[in-house]
Design a protein around this motif. Sequence first.
Motif, PDB file in Angstrom:
ATOM      1  N   HIS A 146       0.863  -1.181   0.000  1.00 14.91           N
ATOM      2  CA  HIS A 146       0.000   0.000   0.000  1.00 14.91           C
ATOM      3  C   HIS A 146       0.902   1.234   0.000  1.00 14.91           C
ATOM      4  CE1 HIS A 146       0.986   0.762   4.226  1.00 14.91           C
ATOM      5  NE2 HIS A 146       0.740  -0.519   4.469  1.00 14.91           N
ATOM      6  N   TRP A 180      -4.675   1.621  -4.584  1.00 14.37           N
ATOM      7  CA  TRP A 180      -5.703   2.504  -4.042  1.00 14.37           C
ATOM      8  C   TRP A 180      -6.588   1.809  -3.005  1.00 14.37           C
ATOM      9  CZ3 TRP A 180      -6.254   7.701  -4.857  1.00 14.37           C
ATOM     10  CH2 TRP A 180      -7.419   8.291  -4.372  1.00 14.37           C
ATOM     11  N   LYS A 181      -7.128   0.638  -3.356  1.00 16.25           N
ATOM     12  CA  LYS A 181      -8.029  -0.074  -2.444  1.00 16.25           C
ATOM     13  C   LYS A 181      -7.283  -0.592  -1.212  1.00 16.25           C
ATOM     14  CE  LYS A 181     -11.480  -1.536  -5.855  1.00 16.25           C
ATOM     15  NZ  LYS A 181     -12.158  -2.691  -6.506  1.00 16.25           N
ATOM     16  N   THR A 217      -4.603   0.663   0.111  1.00 15.29           N
ATOM     17  CA  THR A 217      -4.260   1.814   0.949  1.00 15.29           C
ATOM     18  C   THR A 217      -5.468   2.282   1.747  1.00 15.29           C
ATOM     19  OG1 THR A 217      -2.575   2.538  -0.639  1.00 15.29           O
ATOM     20  CG2 THR A 217      -3.366   4.179   0.921  1.00 15.29           C
ATOM     21  N   LYS A 218      -6.606   2.296   1.088  1.00 13.16           N
ATOM     22  CA  LYS A 218      -7.838   2.707   1.771  1.00 13.16           C
ATOM     23  C   LYS A 218      -8.132   1.788   2.955  1.00 13.16           C
ATOM     24  CE  LYS A 218     -12.613   4.001   0.718  1.00 13.16           C
ATOM     25  NZ  LYS A 218     -13.660   4.046  -0.330  1.00 13.16           N
ATOM     26  N   LYS A 219      -7.942   0.485   2.758  1.00  9.19           N
ATOM     27  CA  LYS A 219      -8.172  -0.489   3.835  1.00  9.19           C
ATOM     28  C   LYS A 219      -7.153  -0.300   4.961  1.00  9.19           C
ATOM     29  CE  LYS A 219      -8.685  -5.438   4.739  1.00  9.19           C
ATOM     30  NZ  LYS A 219      -7.877  -5.399   5.950  1.00  9.19           N
ATOM     31  N   GLN A 261      -8.025   2.736   7.003  1.00 16.41           N
ATOM     32  CA  GLN A 261      -9.203   2.457   7.821  1.00 16.41           C
ATOM     33  C   GLN A 261      -8.831   1.641   9.055  1.00 16.41           C
ATOM     34  OE1 GLN A 261     -12.350   3.605   7.457  1.00 16.41           O
ATOM     35  NE2 GLN A 261     -12.829   2.570   9.386  1.00 16.41           N
TER      36      GLN A 261
END
Length: 259
Positions: free
Chosen positions: A189, A243-244, A246-248, A251
């Motif tokens: 990420h 992107w996904k 990193t978002k996880k 969070q």
Amino acid sequence: MAEVTLLHKGTSWLDPFEGLLLEYSLPQLCSDAFFLRFDFTDGPCLKILLSKCLGTVIILGSMFVKLPQIVKLMGAKSAAGVSFLSLLGELLAITGSLAYSVAHSFPFSAWGEALFVMLQTIIIGFLIQHYGGRTCRGVLFVLLYFGVLAFLLSPLAPASLLTAMQASNMPAIIVSRVIQAATNFCNGHTGQLSALTVIVLFAGSLSRIFTSVQETGDTLLVVTYVVSVACNGLVVVQVLYYWKATKKFLQDQRELTQP
């Protein structure tokens, strides 16, 4: 006589703008073409004008280019995923370009963003150390850097050193971006790396290729920006690819820090 006076007024009402703007941004030949003859079809002058406008936009944008990264670090109170070694390589490249451009008296519109990006990069460097529990080391880093910068901008700095620093920009940029790319790859990420900052830096380097050709004609400077575009492009691709993930990650980080 009245007709001559009207004609004179008709050809000189832009004089204040000419003195205020074009004296800084355009050669006298182009100033006369645009403001006296109203000839806006001069190809070389249009290229110069476009280059100056682009340079000004880049400088204005550079005042805030790393602000999203700074805000992101301060908001998270963490520098996870942001490589300090990569930042040092980037800072070396920025400083080399700044000192080299000042020494060669290049117009501010050709290098001004280096000043603002440098200041923001210093802040990020301090924050990385601060949030890593090494505040004193961060302060020392800032003081040492500005001491070195003062020397490089002084008459004491040898011209050969500044040229060598500019030449070293290419490997410095490559190494700094590769380190960041390797960090992203190993983490899976991009962490607290700001997507907006990375994309704007990529766009700015791309625009600088054109402005450097037009305003300096310095091959070393142009090649440096070409290399910068390629290296920044690599990190942009990673930001999109991870992107996904990193978002996880972000969070999960928020959930861990919440009471």
